[in-house]
Write an enzyme that holds these catalytic residues in place. Structure first.
Site, PDB file in Angstrom:
ATOM      1  CB  CYS A   6      -0.919  -0.047   1.222  1.00 33.08           C
ATOM      2  SG  CYS A   6      -1.804   1.474   1.511  1.00 33.08           S
ATOM      3  CB  CYS A   9       1.008   1.185   4.396  1.00 34.70           C
ATOM      4  SG  CYS A   9      -0.604   0.728   5.064  1.00 34.70           S
ATOM      5  CG  HIS A  48      -4.083  -0.979   5.037  1.00 34.27           C
ATOM      6  ND1 HIS A  48      -3.711  -0.265   3.911  1.00 34.27           N
ATOM      7  CD2 HIS A  48      -4.961  -1.915   4.618  1.00 34.27           C
ATOM      8  CE1 HIS A  48      -4.337  -0.774   2.863  1.00 34.27           C
ATOM      9  NE2 HIS A  48      -5.100  -1.772   3.254  1.00 34.27           N
ATOM     10  CG  ASN A  89     -13.096   9.760  -4.731  1.00 42.00           C
ATOM     11  OD1 ASN A  89     -14.140  10.389  -4.793  1.00 42.00           O
ATOM     12  ND2 ASN A  89     -11.944  10.240  -5.154  1.00 42.00           N
ATOM     13  CG  HIS A 100      -4.332   3.559   3.604  1.00 41.18           C
ATOM     14  ND1 HIS A 100      -3.258   2.972   4.268  1.00 41.18           N
ATOM     15  CD2 HIS A 100      -4.859   4.457   4.469  1.00 41.18           C
ATOM     16  CE1 HIS A 100      -3.146   3.488   5.485  1.00 41.18           C
ATOM     17  NE2 HIS A 100      -4.105   4.413   5.632  1.00 41.18           N
ATOM     18  CG  HIS A 102      -7.533   8.454   0.405  1.00 39.16           C
ATOM     19  ND1 HIS A 102      -7.546   7.144  -0.021  1.00 39.16           N
ATOM     20  CD2 HIS A 102      -7.870   9.210  -0.673  1.00 39.16           C
ATOM     21  CE1 HIS A 102      -7.871   7.108  -1.296  1.00 39.16           C
ATOM     22  NE2 HIS A 102      -8.085   8.341  -1.723  1.00 39.16           N
ATOM     23  CG  HIS A 104      -9.548  13.327  -2.149  1.00 37.77           C
ATOM     24  ND1 HIS A 104      -8.550  13.343  -3.085  1.00 37.77           N
ATOM     25  CD2 HIS A 104     -10.013  12.057  -2.133  1.00 37.77           C
ATOM     26  CE1 HIS A 104      -8.415  12.140  -3.618  1.00 37.77           C
ATOM     27  NE2 HIS A 104      -9.301  11.331  -3.064  1.00 37.77           N
TER      28      HIS A 104
END
Ligand code: 5GP
Ligand code: ZN
Length: 114
Positions: A6, A9, A48, A89, A100, A102, A104
């Site tokens: 990843c 990570c 993760h 997303n 992973h 996240h 934005h």
């Protein structure tokens, strides 16, 4: 647990460089490598978790900090008043590319969906 394959990570582990804006217990914020707005930052849990399907594994405090760090970064980047998109997303139809979790943070100009 981290995932060896990843990219995020790897950023958490310091194996891959990123412009890190916030580094704290459980949460990291760094600039998107391919910014699509004048300010484009990603805020992630260090642990993760591939998507929102795993949100139950993220401690409540970390989830809350992701929101707070987003606002904090927006303030220090000067876009808190003009506004910004805080966006996740999730899965293929949303165009998720990095699995992973996240968020934005995008602003500095008018940001529209999608
Ligand atoms: P997604 O479509 O999964 O929500 O967005 C993934 C985001 O991660 C994209 O905006 C992409 O530019 C960004 N990204 C992918 N790889 C890297 C990387 O190695 N470093 C940084 N800083 N951002 C990345
Ligand atoms: Zn990861």
């Amino acid at each position: 647990m981290s995932d060896d394959n990843c990219v995020f990570c790897k950023i958490v582990g310091g194996e891959l460089e990123a412009e890190i804006l916030r580094d704290e217990d459980g949460v990291l914020a760094f600039r998107d490598i391919n910014g699509r707005a004048p300010v484009h930052v990603l805020v992630i849990p260090k642990e993760h978790v591939s998507s929102l399907a795993g949100i139950g594994k993220v401690p409540d405090g970390v989830t809350k900090r992701i929101f707070e760090v987003a606002q904090d970064v927006a303030e220090s980047e000067g876009i808190a008043k003009s506004g910004y998109a805080f966006r996740i997303n999730n899965g293929p139809d949303a165009g998720q590319e990095v699995f992973h979790l996240h968020a934005h943070v995008m602003g500095g100009e008018r940001v529209r969906m999608p």
